[in-house]
Scaffold this motif. Sequence first.
Motif, short mmCIF file in Angstrom:
data_model
loop_
_atom_site.label_atom_id
_atom_site.label_comp_id
_atom_site.label_asym_id
_atom_site.label_seq_id
_atom_site.Cartn_x
_atom_site.Cartn_y
_atom_site.Cartn_z
N GLY A 70 45.99 -12.30 51.53
CA GLY A 70 44.87 -11.64 52.18
C GLY A 70 43.53 -12.10 51.68
O GLY A 70 43.38 -13.21 51.16
N GLU A 71 42.55 -11.24 51.83
CA GLU A 71 41.18 -11.54 51.43
C GLU A 71 40.51 -10.29 50.86
O GLU A 71 40.67 -9.20 51.42
N ILE A 72 39.75 -10.44 49.79
CA ILE A 72 38.87 -9.39 49.29
C ILE A 72 37.46 -9.80 49.70
O ILE A 72 36.86 -10.69 49.10
N TYR A 73 36.93 -9.18 50.74
CA TYR A 73 35.68 -9.65 51.31
C TYR A 73 34.47 -9.39 50.41
O TYR A 73 33.48 -10.12 50.48
N ASN A 74 34.54 -8.37 49.57
CA ASN A 74 33.42 -8.06 48.69
C ASN A 74 33.64 -8.59 47.27
O ASN A 74 33.09 -8.05 46.30
N TYR A 75 34.43 -9.64 47.13
CA TYR A 75 34.79 -10.12 45.79
C TYR A 75 33.58 -10.64 45.01
O TYR A 75 33.56 -10.58 43.78
N GLN A 76 32.58 -11.16 45.71
CA GLN A 76 31.40 -11.67 45.00
C GLN A 76 30.66 -10.54 44.29
O GLN A 76 30.21 -10.69 43.14
N ALA A 77 30.55 -9.38 44.95
CA ALA A 77 29.88 -8.23 44.33
C ALA A 77 30.70 -7.71 43.15
O ALA A 77 30.15 -7.35 42.10
N ILE A 78 32.01 -7.67 43.32
CA ILE A 78 32.89 -7.21 42.23
C ILE A 78 32.81 -8.19 41.06
O ILE A 78 32.76 -7.78 39.89
N LYS A 79 32.77 -9.46 41.38
CA LYS A 79 32.69 -10.49 40.34
C LYS A 79 31.41 -10.32 39.51
O LYS A 79 31.45 -10.42 38.27
N ALA A 80 30.31 -10.08 40.20
CA ALA A 80 29.04 -9.90 39.49
C ALA A 80 29.11 -8.68 38.56
O ALA A 80 28.61 -8.72 37.44
N GLU A 81 29.74 -7.61 39.03
CA GLU A 81 29.88 -6.41 38.19
C GLU A 81 30.76 -6.70 36.98
O GLU A 81 30.45 -6.28 35.86
N LEU A 82 31.87 -7.42 37.20
CA LEU A 82 32.79 -7.71 36.11
C LEU A 82 32.14 -8.61 35.05
O LEU A 82 32.44 -8.50 33.86
N LYS A 83 31.25 -9.47 35.47
CA LYS A 83 30.55 -10.33 34.51
C LYS A 83 29.71 -9.50 33.54
O LYS A 83 29.53 -9.88 32.38
N THR A 84 29.21 -8.36 34.02
CA THR A 84 28.43 -7.51 33.12
C THR A 84 29.30 -6.88 32.04
O THR A 84 28.80 -6.43 31.01
N PHE A 85 30.61 -6.84 32.28
CA PHE A 85 31.55 -6.34 31.28
C PHE A 85 32.06 -7.47 30.38
O PHE A 85 32.88 -7.24 29.49
N GLY A 86 31.58 -8.70 30.62
CA GLY A 86 31.96 -9.82 29.77
C GLY A 86 33.08 -10.69 30.30
O GLY A 86 33.55 -11.61 29.60
#
Length: 613
Positions: A70-86
């Motif tokens: 499948g596809e996670i369409y909002n993965y870029q936003a989630i990725k940006a959030e996860l980067k803030t957690f390191g």
Amino acid sequence: MCGIYGSTIYYDDHIVRAKLHKVQFRGPDYSGFERINNVILGHNRLAIVDLDHRSNQPFTYHHLKIVFNGEIYNYQAIKAELKTFGYLFSTSSDTEVLAAAYLQFGENCVDHFNGMFAFVIYDTQAQTIFGARDRLGKKPFYYAQNGTDFEFASQPSQIIIARNVSIDQQAVNEYMIWGYVPEPRSAWQQIKKLQAGHKFTFSTTTGIFKTEKYWDLNFSETGRYIGNYSTAVSELKTLLNDSVKIRMQADVGVGVFLSGGIDSSLIAALASAQTDQVKTFCIKFKEKEFDESVFAEKIARHLKTNHHTIECNPDEGISLIENFGDFFDEPFADSSAIPTLLLSKYTKRHVTVALSGDGGDESFSGYTRYKWLGHANPLFKLPNSARKMLAEIIKLSPNYRHKLIAMGISQVDIKALYAYMFGGLEFSWLGKPDLGLNVPYMEIWSSPTLSLQQKMSAFDIKTYLNGDINTKVDRASMAFSLEARAPLMDYRVVDFANTLPDHFKFGGGIQKRILKDILYQYVPANLYNRPKSGFAIPFRHWFKNELKDYVLDQLSYHELLEIPGIDARKTSIIIKEHMAGTWNRFPQIWKLLVFKQWLKNQQTHSIPGYHLA
């Protein structure tokens, strides 16, 4: 879009390869599997995002192994959030983001995803398996579990290879009514479907398997929309624009299925507003009552899309019918699967992703049956005896449509009428019809707080959209390695639609009122001054003419005797009624043709040294 597979049962490499090869059309770009401890994980990849081999699956992220369809369409936003957690990332894929989200949020990661998905994550440290299916059931997930033996796949034909399986007769009975096998059943007793909007955990050491619902439709009074109609139009338009935008993200070509109806036209219009490079695709029939290609072409010209018209004819229809079971696995009787297969076949020559208008009818009250049920509902306030007397008078008419009306108002309640409309209301041809209304989600009809319109919408989203429409589009598009995305099935759009007053969606006799008012900002309303025809195929005509010999050969009395669960004599009569033109029986005929082929195909799933029970 891909095909996933996994098992805790030991299989030789050649068997695992056979299971993956069975649905290689779902992902022709790469196929592979790994053995980790006692777990096998396999994947067929259709590369859409991050085409590099580094994103092939099974994918490793720290101590996690993942296979994902499948596809996670909002993965870029989630990725940006996860980067803030390191968190660090080595690919640009949504697969890696999904795995990292599981590390951060645990099982609640699914609440963060906007997409269509079926995935499995194996935690090699805890020796547990976690998986989920998207909220609306766009992506399939089949599994078989017995103790510590656990096997899953995108399609059941993978699971039954090298296993002893048996047909679920109750599932067959339900198929004969609904035209598909409702979840959580499958056509086999040993195999189940993970329900839409559900997640699961499985311990490879204890064999404990648990499922949990993580999302549902919300019709609560506290969530009702309080703004005016014009504000709702503006808010929905914003939502739809974003839904289309995130579904146009891909590293491959993207197009739009354009039937010429309201929903597909709206998607094409919103896509065209974002780019002037939109390619659109439609089907053409020579039978005028089924052909909407002329309308699709007018809309495409107005939107200035690069339009492609594909002609469907009986000869190609027969070819697709004869290979139908290779892609659909379970018996499935929505005849519009044939033009969807054909549309996907030719669309794939130009693009790898196509946006569709699926989901609009269910969330915005678009089906003609919603109008019919609204008219019929007052009759069900009468005593059953009075309705039966009225039915006796109506059925004296020689017109078969009047006879259907008589059958309809004779049902015990509006719930039974709605359910049995899908089966044609008449079941005398079934040998021992089990017409119990015991499929999931029937409790929706008992809700004291929902209007009739809300009940129909909610029930259709949970059953017809999930079991029929999603199955049709997934199998038909994947048959030709094409990914289909549905902006109107963005859960945010569905949630918003559920908050709206009924008359925003079906008001003043106008169905899909709010969608139309958004569409008419892009396309003139006069292009839609015609009856709704749907995405149908002219089987009613073909079965009496071009395909008559085929039908009579495949469903001769001798052949009917080989089909379990039907009355061969009565079934033969209904086929004769269709050929004589006295009763339109094409839905029953199509169900029988599909089921007969499915029975025959069951003997082709085995590999040397293995058999079906």
